[in-house]
Design an enzyme around this catalytic site. Structure first.
Site, PDB file in Angstrom:
ATOM      1  CG  ASN A  94      18.630   3.984  -6.269  1.00  0.00           C
ATOM      2  OD1 ASN A  94      17.782   4.402  -5.469  1.00  0.00           O
ATOM      3  ND2 ASN A  94      19.174   2.765  -6.149  1.00  0.00           N
ATOM      4  CE1 TYR A 159      21.918   7.661   2.697  1.00  0.00           C
ATOM      5  CE2 TYR A 159      20.542   9.047   4.101  1.00  0.00           C
ATOM      6  CZ  TYR A 159      20.673   8.157   3.053  1.00  0.00           C
ATOM      7  OH  TYR A 159      19.556   7.775   2.344  1.00  0.00           O
TER       8      TYR A 159
HETATM    9  N1  LIG Z   1      15.488   3.161   2.425  1.00  0.00           N
HETATM   10  C1  LIG Z   1      15.241   4.383   2.887  1.00  0.00           C
HETATM   11  O1  LIG Z   1      14.626   4.577   3.944  1.00  0.00           O
HETATM   12  C2  LIG Z   1      15.749   5.561   2.119  1.00  0.00           C
HETATM   13  C3  LIG Z   1      15.320   6.844   2.550  1.00  0.00           C
HETATM   14  C4  LIG Z   1      15.774   7.951   1.871  1.00  0.00           C
HETATM   15  C5  LIG Z   1      16.593   7.806   0.768  1.00  0.00           C
HETATM   16  N2  LIG Z   1      16.966   6.561   0.368  1.00  0.00           N
HETATM   17  C6  LIG Z   1      17.828   6.483  -0.803  1.00  0.00           C
HETATM   18  O2  LIG Z   1      17.285   5.600  -1.769  1.00  0.00           O
HETATM   19  C7  LIG Z   1      18.343   5.010  -2.525  1.00  0.00           C
HETATM   20  C8  LIG Z   1      18.212   3.512  -2.498  1.00  0.00           C
HETATM   21  O3  LIG Z   1      18.269   3.095  -1.136  1.00  0.00           O
HETATM   22  P1  LIG Z   1      17.878   1.659  -0.638  1.00  0.00           P
HETATM   23  O4  LIG Z   1      17.230   1.855   0.672  1.00  0.00           O
HETATM   24  O5  LIG Z   1      17.202   0.911  -1.715  1.00  0.00           O
HETATM   25  O6  LIG Z   1      19.352   1.088  -0.356  1.00  0.00           O
HETATM   26  P2  LIG Z   1      19.973  -0.375  -0.436  1.00  0.00           P
HETATM   27  O7  LIG Z   1      21.189  -0.338   0.410  1.00  0.00           O
HETATM   28  O8  LIG Z   1      18.941  -1.385  -0.137  1.00  0.00           O
HETATM   29  O9  LIG Z   1      20.405  -0.469  -1.977  1.00  0.00           O
HETATM   30  C9  LIG Z   1      21.449   0.327  -2.462  1.00  0.00           C
HETATM   31  C10 LIG Z   1      22.101  -0.349  -3.647  1.00  0.00           C
HETATM   32  O10 LIG Z   1      23.188   0.501  -4.066  1.00  0.00           O
HETATM   33  C11 LIG Z   1      24.304  -0.331  -4.351  1.00  0.00           C
HETATM   34  N3  LIG Z   1      25.551   0.422  -4.220  1.00  0.00           N
HETATM   35  C12 LIG Z   1      26.186   0.815  -3.091  1.00  0.00           C
HETATM   36  N4  LIG Z   1      27.331   1.431  -3.392  1.00  0.00           N
HETATM   37  C13 LIG Z   1      27.436   1.428  -4.742  1.00  0.00           C
HETATM   38  C14 LIG Z   1      28.406   1.914  -5.664  1.00  0.00           C
HETATM   39  N5  LIG Z   1      29.533   2.505  -5.233  1.00  0.00           N
HETATM   40  N6  LIG Z   1      28.185   1.752  -6.981  1.00  0.00           N
HETATM   41  C15 LIG Z   1      27.067   1.122  -7.405  1.00  0.00           C
HETATM   42  N7  LIG Z   1      26.114   0.636  -6.602  1.00  0.00           N
HETATM   43  C16 LIG Z   1      26.307   0.788  -5.270  1.00  0.00           C
HETATM   44  C17 LIG Z   1      24.209  -1.469  -3.339  1.00  0.00           C
HETATM   45  O11 LIG Z   1      24.965  -2.598  -3.770  1.00  0.00           O
HETATM   46  C18 LIG Z   1      22.710  -1.725  -3.307  1.00  0.00           C
HETATM   47  O12 LIG Z   1      22.313  -2.684  -4.251  1.00  0.00           O
HETATM   48  C19 LIG Z   1      19.635   5.532  -1.912  1.00  0.00           C
HETATM   49  O13 LIG Z   1      20.085   6.658  -2.618  1.00  0.00           O
HETATM   50  C20 LIG Z   1      19.206   5.910  -0.511  1.00  0.00           C
HETATM   51  O14 LIG Z   1      20.052   6.872   0.075  1.00  0.00           O
HETATM   52  C21 LIG Z   1      16.559   5.439   1.015  1.00  0.00           C
END
Ligand SMILES: NC(=O)c1ccc[n+]([C@@H]2O[C@H](COP(=O)([O-])OP(=O)(O)OC[C@H]3O[C@@H](n4cnc5c(N)ncnc54)[C@H](O)[C@@H]3O)[C@@H](O)[C@H]2O)c1
Length: 265
Positions: A94, A159
Protein backbone atom coordinates in the site's frame (compact mmCIF):
# COMPACT_ATOMS: atom_id res chain seq x y z
CA UNK A 1 -15.59 -23.47 2.33
CA UNK A 2 -15.97 -21.73 5.70
CA UNK A 3 -19.40 -20.52 6.89
CA UNK A 4 -18.13 -16.94 6.78
CA UNK A 5 -15.75 -16.55 3.84
CA UNK A 6 -14.66 -13.15 5.16
CA UNK A 7 -13.34 -14.65 8.41
CA UNK A 8 -9.56 -14.26 8.52
CA UNK A 9 -9.00 -16.06 11.83
CA UNK A 10 -5.64 -17.82 11.86
CA UNK A 11 -4.34 -15.78 8.90
CA UNK A 12 -1.26 -13.57 8.94
CA UNK A 13 -1.12 -10.30 7.00
CA UNK A 14 1.44 -7.58 6.28
CA UNK A 15 0.33 -4.07 5.29
CA UNK A 16 2.90 -1.51 4.13
CA UNK A 17 2.45 2.23 4.66
CA UNK A 18 0.06 1.36 7.49
CA UNK A 19 0.59 4.25 9.90
CA UNK A 20 -2.22 6.35 8.45
CA UNK A 21 -4.80 6.70 5.68
CA UNK A 22 -5.87 3.72 3.60
CA UNK A 23 -3.09 1.52 4.99
CA UNK A 24 -4.15 2.03 8.60
CA UNK A 25 -7.81 1.46 7.78
CA UNK A 26 -6.94 -1.70 5.85
CA UNK A 27 -4.76 -3.07 8.64
CA UNK A 28 -7.57 -2.40 11.13
CA UNK A 29 -10.24 -4.10 9.01
CA UNK A 30 -8.05 -7.17 8.39
CA UNK A 31 -7.36 -7.43 12.13
CA UNK A 32 -11.07 -7.00 12.91
CA UNK A 33 -11.73 -9.91 10.54
CA UNK A 34 -9.44 -12.04 12.71
CA UNK A 35 -6.00 -11.82 11.09
CA UNK A 36 -2.75 -11.14 12.90
CA UNK A 37 -1.60 -7.98 11.11
CA UNK A 38 1.93 -6.62 10.83
CA UNK A 39 1.69 -2.88 10.20
CA UNK A 40 4.81 -1.42 8.59
CA UNK A 41 5.82 2.15 7.82
CA UNK A 42 8.87 4.40 7.57
CA UNK A 43 9.16 5.49 11.19
CA UNK A 44 8.23 4.01 14.54
CA UNK A 45 6.98 7.38 15.89
CA UNK A 46 4.12 7.19 13.40
CA UNK A 47 2.79 4.18 15.26
CA UNK A 48 2.55 5.93 18.62
CA UNK A 49 -0.64 7.66 17.43
CA UNK A 50 -2.40 4.48 16.40
CA UNK A 51 -1.26 1.93 18.95
CA UNK A 52 -3.82 2.66 21.66
CA UNK A 53 -6.70 2.73 19.15
CA UNK A 54 -5.88 -0.74 17.87
CA UNK A 55 -5.05 -2.04 21.33
CA UNK A 56 -8.39 -0.92 22.77
CA UNK A 57 -10.18 -3.02 20.18
CA UNK A 58 -8.29 -6.11 21.35
CA UNK A 59 -6.86 -6.74 17.88
CA UNK A 60 -3.78 -8.85 17.09
CA UNK A 61 -1.14 -6.62 15.56
CA UNK A 62 2.57 -5.84 15.44
CA UNK A 63 4.53 -2.88 14.13
CA UNK A 64 7.71 -2.92 12.09
CA UNK A 65 9.73 -0.12 10.55
CA UNK A 66 10.15 -0.76 6.83
CA UNK A 67 11.13 1.32 3.82
CA UNK A 68 9.53 -0.54 0.92
CA UNK A 69 12.14 0.86 -1.48
CA UNK A 70 14.84 -1.12 0.34
CA UNK A 71 14.68 -4.59 -1.19
CA UNK A 72 16.94 -6.22 1.37
CA UNK A 73 14.86 -4.84 4.22
CA UNK A 74 11.64 -6.04 2.57
CA UNK A 75 13.04 -9.54 2.07
CA UNK A 76 14.19 -9.71 5.68
CA UNK A 77 10.91 -8.44 7.13
CA UNK A 78 8.72 -10.78 5.09
CA UNK A 79 10.91 -13.81 5.81
CA UNK A 80 10.97 -12.94 9.52
CA UNK A 81 7.17 -12.62 9.75
CA UNK A 82 6.69 -15.91 7.89
CA UNK A 83 9.24 -17.68 10.12
CA UNK A 84 7.85 -16.35 13.43
CA UNK A 85 4.21 -16.98 12.57
CA UNK A 86 4.77 -20.06 10.42
CA UNK A 87 2.82 -18.54 7.51
CA UNK A 88 2.01 -15.47 5.46
CA UNK A 89 -1.46 -15.34 3.94
CA UNK A 90 -2.01 -11.71 2.92
CA UNK A 91 0.42 -9.07 1.62
CA UNK A 92 -0.92 -5.57 1.02
CA UNK A 93 1.57 -3.36 -0.81
CA UNK A 94 0.00 0.00 0.00
CA UNK A 95 2.86 2.45 0.72
CA UNK A 96 3.22 5.27 -1.81
CA UNK A 97 4.37 8.82 -2.35
CA UNK A 98 3.09 11.39 -4.81
CA UNK A 99 4.51 14.17 -6.98
CA UNK A 100 2.96 17.17 -8.71
CA UNK A 101 4.82 17.13 -12.01
CA UNK A 102 3.73 17.26 -15.63
CA UNK A 103 4.77 15.07 -18.57
CA UNK A 104 6.92 17.86 -20.04
CA UNK A 105 8.61 18.91 -16.82
CA UNK A 106 8.99 15.79 -14.68
CA UNK A 107 12.63 15.31 -13.73
CA UNK A 108 14.69 12.16 -13.52
CA UNK A 109 15.10 12.73 -9.79
CA UNK A 110 11.33 12.95 -9.31
CA UNK A 111 10.72 9.83 -11.38
CA UNK A 112 13.34 7.95 -9.38
CA UNK A 113 11.92 9.10 -6.02
CA UNK A 114 8.34 8.13 -6.83
CA UNK A 115 9.00 4.95 -8.81
CA UNK A 116 11.37 3.64 -6.10
CA UNK A 117 8.42 3.46 -3.69
CA UNK A 118 5.30 3.07 -5.83
CA UNK A 119 6.64 0.66 -8.42
CA UNK A 120 9.79 -0.99 -7.10
CA UNK A 121 8.32 -1.18 -3.59
CA UNK A 122 5.37 -3.13 -5.00
CA UNK A 123 7.69 -5.44 -6.92
CA UNK A 124 9.89 -6.08 -3.87
CA UNK A 125 6.93 -6.71 -1.56
CA UNK A 126 5.19 -8.96 -4.08
CA UNK A 127 8.31 -11.03 -4.77
CA UNK A 128 9.11 -11.53 -1.09
CA UNK A 129 5.52 -12.54 -0.30
CA UNK A 130 5.19 -14.77 -3.37
CA UNK A 131 8.31 -16.69 -2.33
CA UNK A 132 6.57 -17.73 0.90
CA UNK A 133 3.10 -18.15 -0.59
CA UNK A 134 4.08 -20.22 -3.64
CA UNK A 135 5.94 -22.63 -1.36
CA UNK A 136 2.81 -22.85 0.83
CA UNK A 137 0.46 -23.21 -2.14
CA UNK A 138 -1.82 -20.33 -1.11
CA UNK A 139 -1.93 -16.61 -0.41
CA UNK A 140 -3.33 -13.30 -1.56
CA UNK A 141 -1.25 -10.34 -2.69
CA UNK A 142 -3.08 -7.02 -3.02
CA UNK A 143 -1.28 -4.10 -4.62
CA UNK A 144 -2.72 -0.63 -4.20
CA UNK A 145 -2.65 1.34 -7.46
CA UNK A 146 -5.00 4.23 -8.23
CA UNK A 147 -7.79 5.49 -10.44
CA UNK A 148 -5.04 7.29 -12.36
CA UNK A 149 -4.31 4.01 -14.17
CA UNK A 150 -7.54 4.49 -16.14
CA UNK A 151 -7.44 8.15 -17.10
CA UNK A 152 -5.02 10.81 -18.33
CA UNK A 153 -3.59 12.63 -15.30
CA UNK A 154 -0.95 15.10 -16.48
CA UNK A 155 -0.65 16.70 -13.02
CA UNK A 156 0.95 13.72 -11.22
CA UNK A 157 3.24 12.23 -13.83
CA UNK A 158 5.67 10.29 -11.65
CA UNK A 159 2.77 8.95 -9.61
CA UNK A 160 0.50 7.93 -12.49
CA UNK A 161 3.28 6.19 -14.42
CA UNK A 162 4.45 4.34 -11.31
CA UNK A 163 0.90 3.18 -10.58
CA UNK A 164 0.37 2.02 -14.17
CA UNK A 165 3.62 0.05 -13.91
CA UNK A 166 2.51 -1.50 -10.63
CA UNK A 167 -0.85 -2.49 -12.15
CA UNK A 168 0.77 -4.11 -15.17
CA UNK A 169 3.35 -5.88 -13.00
CA UNK A 170 0.54 -7.26 -10.83
CA UNK A 171 -1.24 -8.76 -13.83
CA UNK A 172 1.93 -10.48 -14.97
CA UNK A 173 2.62 -11.83 -11.52
CA UNK A 174 -1.00 -13.01 -11.19
CA UNK A 175 -0.55 -15.04 -14.37
CA UNK A 176 2.82 -16.42 -13.30
CA UNK A 177 1.68 -17.72 -9.90
CA UNK A 178 -1.97 -18.55 -10.65
CA UNK A 179 -1.47 -22.32 -10.83
CA UNK A 180 0.32 -22.32 -7.47
CA UNK A 181 -2.79 -21.14 -5.61
CA UNK A 182 -1.54 -17.61 -5.05
CA UNK A 183 -3.87 -14.78 -6.10
CA UNK A 184 -2.65 -11.31 -7.08
CA UNK A 185 -5.06 -8.40 -7.45
CA UNK A 186 -4.96 -4.63 -7.31
CA UNK A 187 -7.31 -2.02 -5.99
CA UNK A 188 -7.51 1.28 -7.87
CA UNK A 189 -8.99 3.71 -5.31
CA UNK A 190 -10.97 6.72 -6.33
CA UNK A 191 -10.31 10.03 -4.58
CA UNK A 192 -10.13 9.31 -0.86
CA UNK A 193 -9.84 11.75 2.02
CA UNK A 194 -6.40 10.95 3.50
CA UNK A 195 -3.29 12.89 4.58
CA UNK A 196 -1.80 12.33 1.10
CA UNK A 197 -4.35 14.73 -0.38
CA UNK A 198 -3.99 17.41 2.29
CA UNK A 199 -0.96 18.86 0.50
CA UNK A 200 -3.46 20.89 -1.57
CA UNK A 201 -4.96 22.66 1.45
CA UNK A 202 -2.00 23.53 3.66
CA UNK A 203 -1.28 26.99 5.01
CA UNK A 204 2.25 28.36 4.73
CA UNK A 205 3.05 27.09 8.23
CA UNK A 206 2.10 23.54 7.21
CA UNK A 207 -1.20 23.34 9.12
CA UNK A 208 -4.44 22.36 7.43
CA UNK A 209 -6.80 25.14 6.33
CA UNK A 210 -10.14 23.57 7.32
CA UNK A 211 -12.23 25.81 5.08
CA UNK A 212 -10.12 25.13 2.00
CA UNK A 213 -10.10 21.45 2.86
CA UNK A 214 -13.92 21.30 3.04
CA UNK A 215 -14.18 23.04 -0.33
CA UNK A 216 -11.57 20.74 -1.86
CA UNK A 217 -13.27 17.57 -0.60
CA UNK A 218 -16.62 18.85 -1.91
CA UNK A 219 -15.05 19.54 -5.32
CA UNK A 220 -13.54 16.05 -5.47
CA UNK A 221 -16.82 14.47 -4.34
CA UNK A 222 -18.70 16.28 -7.10
CA UNK A 223 -16.32 14.89 -9.71
CA UNK A 224 -17.51 11.30 -9.12
CA UNK A 225 -20.90 10.18 -10.53
CA UNK A 226 -22.06 9.14 -7.04
CA UNK A 227 -21.26 12.62 -5.73
CA UNK A 228 -19.35 11.40 -2.69
CA UNK A 229 -15.69 11.38 -1.70
CA UNK A 230 -14.06 8.13 -0.67
CA UNK A 231 -13.27 7.23 2.91
CA UNK A 232 -10.29 4.95 3.69
CA UNK A 233 -12.73 2.30 4.93
CA UNK A 234 -14.11 1.94 1.38
CA UNK A 235 -10.70 0.75 0.20
CA UNK A 236 -10.16 -1.35 3.31
CA UNK A 237 -13.33 -3.31 2.57
CA UNK A 238 -12.22 -3.85 -1.03
CA UNK A 239 -8.93 -5.26 0.28
CA UNK A 240 -10.79 -7.45 2.78
CA UNK A 241 -12.79 -9.00 -0.05
CA UNK A 242 -9.69 -9.71 -2.14
CA UNK A 243 -7.79 -11.05 0.87
CA UNK A 244 -10.56 -13.40 1.92
CA UNK A 245 -11.86 -16.75 0.70
CA UNK A 246 -14.83 -14.86 -0.76
CA UNK A 247 -12.44 -13.98 -3.62
CA UNK A 248 -10.94 -17.45 -4.00
CA UNK A 249 -11.78 -17.47 -7.76
CA UNK A 250 -10.52 -13.91 -8.34
CA UNK A 251 -7.04 -13.09 -9.60
CA UNK A 252 -5.43 -10.60 -11.98
CA UNK A 253 -8.26 -8.12 -11.34
CA UNK A 254 -8.36 -4.38 -10.71
CA UNK A 255 -11.08 -3.54 -8.16
CA UNK A 256 -12.24 0.06 -8.53
CA UNK A 257 -14.02 1.45 -5.46
CA UNK A 258 -14.42 4.99 -6.80
CA UNK A 259 -18.05 6.13 -6.81
CA UNK A 260 -18.23 5.37 -10.53
CA UNK A 261 -15.44 7.80 -11.39
CA UNK A 262 -13.91 5.67 -14.12
CA UNK A 263 -16.99 4.06 -15.64
CA UNK A 264 -17.51 2.29 -18.04
CA UNK A 265 -14.86 -0.06 -16.66
N1 LIG B 1 -5.96 9.00 -1.09
C1 LIG B 1 -6.33 8.84 -2.36
O1 LIG B 1 -7.11 9.62 -2.92
C2 LIG B 1 -5.76 7.70 -3.14
C3 LIG B 1 -6.31 7.47 -4.43
C4 LIG B 1 -5.80 6.43 -5.18
C5 LIG B 1 -4.82 5.62 -4.67
N2 LIG B 1 -4.33 5.86 -3.42
C6 LIG B 1 -3.29 4.96 -2.94
O2 LIG B 1 -3.63 4.42 -1.67
C7 LIG B 1 -2.44 4.14 -0.94
C8 LIG B 1 -2.51 4.81 0.41
O3 LIG B 1 -2.65 6.21 0.19
P1 LIG B 1 -3.05 7.24 1.31
O4 LIG B 1 -3.90 8.24 0.64
O5 LIG B 1 -3.51 6.53 2.51
O6 LIG B 1 -1.61 7.92 1.53
P2 LIG B 1 -0.92 8.57 2.81
O7 LIG B 1 0.14 9.46 2.28
O8 LIG B 1 -1.94 9.16 3.70
O9 LIG B 1 -0.25 7.30 3.51
C9 LIG B 1 0.82 6.65 2.89
C10 LIG B 1 1.68 5.97 3.93
O10 LIG B 1 2.78 5.36 3.23
C11 LIG B 1 3.97 5.61 3.98
N3 LIG B 1 5.14 5.54 3.11
C12 LIG B 1 5.57 6.45 2.20
N4 LIG B 1 6.72 6.05 1.65
C13 LIG B 1 7.04 4.87 2.23
C14 LIG B 1 8.12 3.95 2.08
N5 LIG B 1 9.14 4.21 1.24
N6 LIG B 1 8.12 2.83 2.82
C15 LIG B 1 7.11 2.59 3.69
N7 LIG B 1 6.07 3.40 3.88
C16 LIG B 1 6.04 4.54 3.15
C17 LIG B 1 3.76 7.00 4.57
O11 LIG B 1 4.63 7.21 5.69
C18 LIG B 1 2.29 6.96 4.95
O12 LIG B 1 2.09 6.49 6.26
C19 LIG B 1 -1.29 4.61 -1.81
O13 LIG B 1 -0.78 3.54 -2.56
C20 LIG B 1 -1.95 5.64 -2.70
O14 LIG B 1 -1.25 5.84 -3.91
C21 LIG B 1 -4.78 6.88 -2.65
Amino acid sequence: MQDNPFDLSGRVAIVTGAARGIGLSTATVLAQAGAVVVLTDLASEAFDRVESGLGKQGLSFEFAVLDVADQQAVDLLVADVARRHGRLDIMVNNAAVIDDSTPLTVTEAELDRVHAVNFKGVVFGSQAAARVMVAAGSGSIINVTSGVVDVATPTVTGYSTSKAAAAQYSRGLAMEVAASGVRVNTIAPGWTDTPMNERHVLREDGTIDAERKAAYVAMRAASAPMGIAGDPIDQAHAVLYLASDAARFVTGMVLRANGGATMPW
